[in-house]
Enzyme design. Structure first.
Site, PDB file in Angstrom:
ATOM      1  N   LYS A 140       6.268   8.384  -5.026  1.00 33.26           N
ATOM      2  CA  LYS A 140       5.220   8.419  -5.345  1.00 33.26           C
ATOM      3  C   LYS A 140       4.482   9.587  -5.839  1.00 33.26           C
ATOM      4  O   LYS A 140       3.416   9.691  -5.456  1.00 33.26           O
ATOM      5  CB  LYS A 140       4.606   7.900  -4.132  1.00 33.26           C
ATOM      6  CG  LYS A 140       3.004   7.270  -4.811  1.00 33.26           C
ATOM      7  CD  LYS A 140       2.927   5.971  -5.549  1.00 33.26           C
ATOM      8  CE  LYS A 140       1.839   5.686  -5.784  1.00 33.26           C
ATOM      9  NZ  LYS A 140       1.974   4.704  -6.995  1.00 33.26           N
ATOM     10  N   TYR A 169       4.846   9.637   9.604  1.00 31.21           N
ATOM     11  CA  TYR A 169       5.189   9.420  11.275  1.00 31.21           C
ATOM     12  C   TYR A 169       5.090  10.000  11.908  1.00 31.21           C
ATOM     13  O   TYR A 169       5.028  10.290  14.083  1.00 31.21           O
ATOM     14  CB  TYR A 169       6.603   8.510  11.169  1.00 31.21           C
ATOM     15  CG  TYR A 169       6.398   6.895  10.687  1.00 31.21           C
ATOM     16  CD1 TYR A 169       4.602   6.655  10.205  1.00 31.21           C
ATOM     17  CD2 TYR A 169       7.440   6.228  10.407  1.00 31.21           C
ATOM     18  CE1 TYR A 169       4.547   5.887   9.124  1.00 31.21           C
ATOM     19  CE2 TYR A 169       6.845   5.114  10.015  1.00 31.21           C
ATOM     20  CZ  TYR A 169       5.598   4.396   8.736  1.00 31.21           C
ATOM     21  OH  TYR A 169       5.320   3.328   8.856  1.00 31.21           O
ATOM     22  N   ASP A 187      12.225  -3.802   5.667  1.00 29.02           N
ATOM     23  CA  ASP A 187      11.415  -5.202   5.943  1.00 29.02           C
ATOM     24  C   ASP A 187      11.332  -5.674   5.046  1.00 29.02           C
ATOM     25  O   ASP A 187      11.737  -7.098   4.926  1.00 29.02           O
ATOM     26  CB  ASP A 187      10.710  -4.884   6.937  1.00 29.02           C
ATOM     27  CG  ASP A 187      10.201  -4.715   8.431  1.00 29.02           C
ATOM     28  OD1 ASP A 187      11.999  -4.207   8.851  1.00 29.02           O
ATOM     29  OD2 ASP A 187       9.559  -5.078   8.767  1.00 29.02           O
ATOM     30  N   ASP A 243       9.886   2.142   5.431  1.00 30.60           N
ATOM     31  CA  ASP A 243      10.057   1.227   6.680  1.00 30.60           C
ATOM     32  C   ASP A 243       9.408   0.116   6.051  1.00 30.60           C
ATOM     33  O   ASP A 243       9.552  -1.170   6.541  1.00 30.60           O
ATOM     34  CB  ASP A 243       8.361   1.879   7.584  1.00 30.60           C
ATOM     35  CG  ASP A 243       8.319   1.033   8.616  1.00 30.60           C
ATOM     36  OD1 ASP A 243       8.856  -0.116   9.014  1.00 30.60           O
ATOM     37  OD2 ASP A 243       7.875   1.237   9.688  1.00 30.60           O
ATOM     38  N   ASP A 281       5.437   1.063  -5.264  1.00 24.29           N
ATOM     39  CA  ASP A 281       4.748   0.262  -6.022  1.00 24.29           C
ATOM     40  C   ASP A 281       5.310  -0.562  -6.925  1.00 24.29           C
ATOM     41  O   ASP A 281       5.567  -1.745  -6.615  1.00 24.29           O
ATOM     42  CB  ASP A 281       3.195   0.420  -6.485  1.00 24.29           C
ATOM     43  CG  ASP A 281       3.430   1.586  -7.386  1.00 24.29           C
ATOM     44  OD1 ASP A 281       4.835   2.620  -7.724  1.00 24.29           O
ATOM     45  OD2 ASP A 281       2.163   1.828  -7.790  1.00 24.29           O
TER      46      ASP A 281
END
Ligand code: NAD
Length: 360
Positions: free
Chosen positions: A195, A146, A255, A251, A227
């Protein structure tokens, strides 16, 4: 102990829910012999109305001079409020971004706790969540995809977009240290999510997490690919204690983690920088649809105040007292509208604050 708390009530239900959190803090102060002082500050729409800016430099300086910030919620009805006819950098949400940046907050902690009494709100099968679960997602806030360089160019008539995911080892180390410190106050397990089978930034993340772990022999570090983590959160959420991860993974996972608890009015959050300073706020917004009606659930804000006691003030017993009081309220069947099952008696925001205070 004396502590200075910057209070930003904000907009919508913000003033109501913060009032109840302060009543709870005062009960803690009385019971444990502390003294909290409160500096009332304007941020968000209320600050726009008073000063034309969502967050002034003076307000930021006053917040920095305190030991922690307690925030309600900011913003109004996006379709109706005049605040949303202002340029983007003058709107309520711009104040929040400026506040987080100005306070140097780089770690966001979102607890995902399923209270057994609210198990019906959890979308997972009961056999996966029996007895509840209790973990936190620690997300890096100021680096990664970001904040890296980005551009879209057209080459030979083909549009081409690039986003850059960068981390340096210092950015990783400072949040890893926070994660291990917080694990020490919980069940001493950190699961670092990355990852690393594909990304260099993840391989560095993993290496630095290992280096930091060497300083915390009493905390167990494991690694999980992102994942797999997304699956494990809905398959076996009870396995986690502290999930440590970079900005974009965090992020998404935070959630997902909050959704598995099911009730928006119960979700606390903390953002930390270096040292013990922190910003504490509920994860939900300002709920303009129920503002001023004594209908809001103050528990997310009260639980955020409990996080402030634990993480910024090192007041373990005091934080436990608040969290246990919230659990007891739920066990006693006391509900605001958002967490009530059909047929259950509903009380208002103020009565909920009273119910928590009575159980401390
Ligand atoms: P919201 O979280 O305010 O509300 C979503 C729904 O949940 C509404 O029906 C609301 O009544 C309900 N709800 C939320 N908190 C509740 C509580 N404590 N008790 C009972 N019910 C509750 O989200 P939204 O409606 O999308 O946004 C409203 C405003 O809040 C917007 O201006 C948005 O930008 C702002 N917002 C602010 C923050 C923040 O301050 N950090 C976060 C998210 C949204």
């Amino acid at each position: 102990m004396n502590k200075k708390i910057a209070v930003m009530r904000g907009d919508g239900i913000g003033p109501e829910i913060v009032t109840e959190a302060i009543r709870v803090l005062e009960k803690v102060a009385e019971k444990f012999g502390h003294s909290f002082s409160y500096t009332e500050l304007l941020m968000g729409g209320c600050s726009i109305d008073a000063t034309g800016e969502p967050l002034t430099e003076e307000t930021l300086a006053s917040a920095k001079a305190c030991d922690a910030v307690l925030l309600g919620a900011i913003g109004g009805d996006v379709g109706k409020s005049p605040w949303y006819r202002l340029p983007p950098d003058k709107r309520p949400e711009a104040g929040l971004l400026k506040l987080r940046k100005g306070l140097g907050l780089f770690a966001n902690i979102r607890p995902a706790k399923l209270f057994p009494e609210l198990a019906d709100a959890c979308p997972l099968k009961p056999e996966l969540t029996e007895g509840g679960f209790d973990f936190v997602v620690m997300r890096e806030l100021t680096g990664g995809l970001y904040f890296g360089a980005r551009e879209t160019v057209t080459e030979n008539g083909v549009r081409h977009a690039v986003d850059t995911l960068t981390y340096d080892e210092n950015e990783i180390r400072r949040i890893a240290v926070q994660a291990f410190e917080i694990a020490r106050k919980r069940n001493r397990r950190v699961c670092s999510v990355d990852k690393a089978n594909v990304l260099d930034s993840s391989r560095l993340w993993r290496a630095v997490a290992e280096e930091v772990a060497a300083d915390y022999p009493d905390v167990t570090l494991t690694h999980m690919l992102v994942d797999n983590c997304a699956m494990q959160l809905v398959r076996a959420p009870k396995q986690f204690d502290v999930i440590l991860t970079e900005n974009m993974f965090g992020d998404i996972l935070s959630d997902e983690a909050s959704m598995v608890t099911g009730s928006i009015g119960m979700l606390a959050s903390a953002s930390l920088g270096e040292g013990s300073f922190g910003l504490y706020e509920p994860s939900h917004g300002s709920a303009p649809d129920i503002a001023g009606q004594d209908k809001a659930n103050p528990l997310a804000t009260i639980l955020s105040a409990a996080m402030m006691l634990r993480y910024s003030f090192d007041m373990e017993a005091e934080a436990d007292a608040v969290e246990n009081a919230v659990s007891q309220v739920l066990r006693d069947g006391i509900r605001t509208g958002d967490i009530a099952a059909p047929g259950e008696t509903v009380i208002g925001c103020h009565a909920m604050g009273t119910a928590v205070c009575e159980r401390i």
